[in-house]
Structures are given as structure tokens and as C-alpha cells.
Design a protein around this motif. Structure first.
Motif, PDB file in Angstrom:
ATOM      1  N   ASN A 169      64.879  38.789  47.069  1.00 35.75           N
ATOM      2  CA  ASN A 169      65.398  39.435  48.270  1.00 35.75           C
ATOM      3  C   ASN A 169      64.355  40.442  48.751  1.00 35.75           C
ATOM      4  OD1 ASN A 169      66.841  40.565  50.323  1.00 35.75           O
ATOM      5  ND2 ASN A 169      68.574  41.216  49.089  1.00 35.75           N
ATOM      6  N   GLY A 170      63.209  39.916  49.168  1.00 40.71           N
ATOM      7  CA  GLY A 170      62.128  40.727  49.700  1.00 40.71           C
ATOM      8  C   GLY A 170      61.000  40.923  48.704  1.00 40.71           C
ATOM      9  N   GLY A 171      59.859  41.352  49.227  1.00 34.76           N
ATOM     10  CA  GLY A 171      58.710  41.674  48.400  1.00 34.76           C
ATOM     11  C   GLY A 171      57.710  40.555  48.226  1.00 34.76           C
ATOM     12  N   GLY A 198      67.330  48.951  47.329  1.00 36.08           N
ATOM     13  CA  GLY A 198      66.820  50.141  46.673  1.00 36.08           C
ATOM     14  C   GLY A 198      65.306  50.143  46.592  1.00 36.08           C
ATOM     15  N   LYS A 199      64.685  48.993  46.873  1.00 36.47           N
ATOM     16  CA  LYS A 199      63.223  48.888  46.930  1.00 36.47           C
ATOM     17  C   LYS A 199      62.846  48.622  48.380  1.00 36.47           C
ATOM     18  CE  LYS A 199      61.062  47.572  43.034  1.00 36.47           C
ATOM     19  NZ  LYS A 199      60.216  46.744  42.255  1.00 36.47           N
ATOM     20  N   TRP A 200      62.084  49.522  48.938  1.00 29.96           N
ATOM     21  CA  TRP A 200      61.667  49.357  50.330  1.00 29.96           C
ATOM     22  C   TRP A 200      60.290  48.712  50.361  1.00 29.96           C
ATOM     23  CZ3 TRP A 200      63.181  53.387  54.466  1.00 29.96           C
ATOM     24  CH2 TRP A 200      64.534  53.689  54.357  1.00 29.96           C
ATOM     25  N   PHE A 201      60.135  47.691  51.189  1.00 34.41           N
ATOM     26  CA  PHE A 201      58.856  47.000  51.354  1.00 34.41           C
ATOM     27  C   PHE A 201      58.311  47.270  52.754  1.00 34.41           C
ATOM     28  CE2 PHE A 201      61.338  44.489  48.278  1.00 34.41           C
ATOM     29  CZ  PHE A 201      60.527  44.680  47.172  1.00 34.41           C
ATOM     30  N   THR A 258      55.052  30.531  45.224  1.00 31.58           N
ATOM     31  CA  THR A 258      55.408  31.916  45.537  1.00 31.58           C
ATOM     32  C   THR A 258      56.030  32.579  44.311  1.00 31.58           C
ATOM     33  OG1 THR A 258      55.691  31.410  47.883  1.00 31.58           O
ATOM     34  CG2 THR A 258      56.746  33.416  47.061  1.00 31.58           C
ATOM     35  N   ARG A 259      56.929  31.878  43.631  1.00 31.83           N
ATOM     36  CA  ARG A 259      57.511  32.430  42.400  1.00 31.83           C
ATOM     37  C   ARG A 259      56.424  32.806  41.404  1.00 31.83           C
ATOM     38  NH1 ARG A 259      61.895  27.983  41.266  1.00 31.83           N
ATOM     39  NH2 ARG A 259      63.552  28.684  42.630  1.00 31.83           N
ATOM     40  N   ALA A 260      55.456  31.907  41.233  1.00 33.38           N
ATOM     41  CA  ALA A 260      54.373  32.171  40.283  1.00 33.38           C
ATOM     42  C   ALA A 260      53.530  33.369  40.740  1.00 33.38           C
ATOM     43  CB  ALA A 260      53.494  30.927  40.129  1.00 33.38           C
ATOM     44  N   ARG A 261      53.271  33.461  42.030  1.00 35.23           N
ATOM     45  CA  ARG A 261      52.420  34.540  42.563  1.00 35.23           C
ATOM     46  C   ARG A 261      53.072  35.911  42.407  1.00 35.23           C
ATOM     47  NH1 ARG A 261      48.137  34.307  46.632  1.00 35.23           N
ATOM     48  NH2 ARG A 261      47.420  36.431  46.812  1.00 35.23           N
ATOM     49  N   VAL A 262      54.407  35.988  42.526  1.00 35.11           N
ATOM     50  CA  VAL A 262      55.086  37.290  42.475  1.00 35.11           C
ATOM     51  C   VAL A 262      55.678  37.603  41.102  1.00 35.11           C
ATOM     52  CG1 VAL A 262      55.575  37.232  44.956  1.00 35.11           C
ATOM     53  CG2 VAL A 262      57.323  36.436  43.339  1.00 35.11           C
ATOM     54  N   ALA A 263      55.517  36.699  40.152  1.00 39.81           N
ATOM     55  CA  ALA A 263      56.052  36.936  38.805  1.00 39.81           C
ATOM     56  C   ALA A 263      55.480  38.238  38.254  1.00 39.81           C
ATOM     57  CB  ALA A 263      55.692  35.765  37.890  1.00 39.81           C
ATOM     58  N   GLY A 292      58.313  42.842  39.540  1.00 38.02           N
ATOM     59  CA  GLY A 292      59.538  43.627  39.524  1.00 38.02           C
ATOM     60  C   GLY A 292      60.302  43.571  40.833  1.00 38.02           C
ATOM     61  N   LEU A 293      60.257  42.424  41.489  1.00 36.49           N
ATOM     62  CA  LEU A 293      60.959  42.269  42.763  1.00 36.49           C
ATOM     63  C   LEU A 293      62.467  42.191  42.532  1.00 36.49           C
ATOM     64  CD1 LEU A 293      58.708  39.680  44.632  1.00 36.49           C
ATOM     65  CD2 LEU A 293      58.631  42.173  44.687  1.00 36.49           C
ATOM     66  N   PRO A 294      63.246  42.483  43.571  1.00 37.51           N
ATOM     67  CA  PRO A 294      64.696  42.316  43.436  1.00 37.51           C
ATOM     68  C   PRO A 294      65.037  40.845  43.214  1.00 37.51           C
ATOM     69  CG  PRO A 294      64.103  42.935  45.698  1.00 37.51           C
ATOM     70  CD  PRO A 294      62.850  42.942  44.888  1.00 37.51           C
ATOM     71  N   GLY A 295      66.205  40.605  42.654  1.00 32.06           N
ATOM     72  CA  GLY A 295      66.664  39.234  42.477  1.00 32.06           C
ATOM     73  C   GLY A 295      66.877  38.569  43.827  1.00 32.06           C
ATOM     74  N   PRO A 296      67.149  37.278  43.823  1.00 30.35           N
ATOM     75  CA  PRO A 296      67.390  36.565  45.086  1.00 30.35           C
ATOM     76  C   PRO A 296      68.575  37.147  45.858  1.00 30.35           C
ATOM     77  CG  PRO A 296      67.018  35.019  43.305  1.00 30.35           C
ATOM     78  CD  PRO A 296      67.158  36.377  42.676  1.00 30.35           C
ATOM     79  N   ALA A 297      68.537  36.966  47.161  1.00 32.32           N
ATOM     80  CA  ALA A 297      69.647  37.351  48.031  1.00 32.32           C
ATOM     81  C   ALA A 297      70.797  36.380  47.810  1.00 32.32           C
ATOM     82  CB  ALA A 297      69.198  37.319  49.489  1.00 32.32           C
TER      83      ALA A 297
END
Length: 168
Positions: free
Chosen positions: A52-54, A67-70, A10-15, A18-23
Motif C-alpha cells: 500500500n505505497g512505497g 502511518g508511513k508517508w511517501f 517489483t516485490r523483489a526490488r522493494v523487499a 519495510g513497506l506497508p502491507g498490501p491495500a
């Protein structure tokens, strides 16, 4: 895939998204108090170790307003509260909106199950009393399908909750 493999994939797929950092652990604890059930461990790890989402297909909601809505809600707590406050959208306690698919359709997760059984909410298929149906897969299976690009286009295939629905 193991949970560790799912986290890494998942980390590799979303790299680069520009997702928010971890919760934070406090964010997780606060949300578990709202739902009154512990978060399935894999989902908790996704929020704590990935973002934290995305992540996921159509992008999972954040636990907190980043601040980023998904979707059309700032965060999962807002979506959960909206479902709880609306008598037309009766969700069993512990079923949590996870991902907004548009047109009033949602993918949900069951906090009452350790593996996070997935659910579908689609009032467009029939009627509100039959909008909720289990997807017969865990969060791990759901994420694995996404990572392997075998998610269905559009709403997931499912049986209607009742054949006595007036639109069936």
C-alpha cells in the motif's frame, strides 16, 4: 514485461524496505469512488499484491494513511483532494497524483485509460496553465524503466504543453 513479471520484479526490488502491507480491496473500491473512474488494473494489482505505497521510483503514495508517508501527503486521496480543491492546480477529472517528486512536481496517472497513461506536473518549467503534460508512456512502461534503472535523474524529459508560455 507482463503484468505478472512486473509484480514479481517489483516485490523483489522493494523487499526489505519495510513497506506497508498490501491495500485491501475495500481501499481500492473507496478510492475508485472518490476519483469516479476505475483504477488501471496494473496499479490495482500493485496496491493489492505488492504494498500500500512505497513502490516505484521516489515511492508511490499509499491509498490510505498507513502511518508511513511517501511524500508530503499521507495518501493518494489527500493529494487528489488537494489538487481538486486548489483552482491554481487544475487537473482533468481522472488524472490522479501518484508520486510526489518534491518542489511542487508530481508524477500522475490517468484513471481514464486502461493502461494507466502517465503524466507529469511541473509548474517550475513554465507556468501553472502549462504544468501538466503527458509522458507518453503507460504505467507498465514507467515501472519497467524504473526496474531497469533507466529512469531519468530529475524531472522527466517532456515537451512543454504550449510554446506560447511566457517563460518558453
Amino acid at each position: 514485461m507482463t503484468d505478472d513479471e512486473l509484480i514479481l520484479a517489483t516485490r523483489a526490488r522493494v523487499a526489505g524496505r519495510g513497506l506497508p502491507g498490501p491495500a485491501s480491496a475495500e481501499d481500492v473500491t473507496r478510492f475508485e469512488r472518490i476519483v469516479a473512474h476505475p483504477m488501471p488494473e496494473l496499479l490495482k494489482r500493485m496496491y493489492l499484491e505488492v504494498a500500500n505505497g512505497g513502490f516505484g521510483p521516489s515511492k508511490v503514495l499509499s491509498l490510505t494513511d498507513t502511518g508511513k508517508w511517501f511524500g508530503d501527503r499521507a495518501d493518494t486521496a489527500m493529494a487528489y483532494d488537494d489538487f481538486a480543491a486548489d483552482p491554481d492546480y487544475p487537473l482533468p477529472p481522472g488524472i490522479v497524483p501518484l508520486m510526489n517528486r518534491g518542489c511542487a512536481m508530481w508524477t500522475l496517472i490517468d484513471f481514464r485509460t486502461p493502461d494507466g497513461q502517465m503524466w507529469d506536473w511541473d509548474p517550475n518549467l513554465c507556468c501553472l496553465p502549462h504544468a501538466l503534460a503527458p509522458l507518453e508512456q503507460s504505467l507498465a512502461q514507467w515501472l519497467t524503466d524504473w526496474l531497469h534503472d533507466v529512469m531519468p535523474d530529475g524531472p522527466p524529459h517532456r515537451e512543454l504543453s504550449s510554446r506560447d508560455c511566457p517563460r518558453w
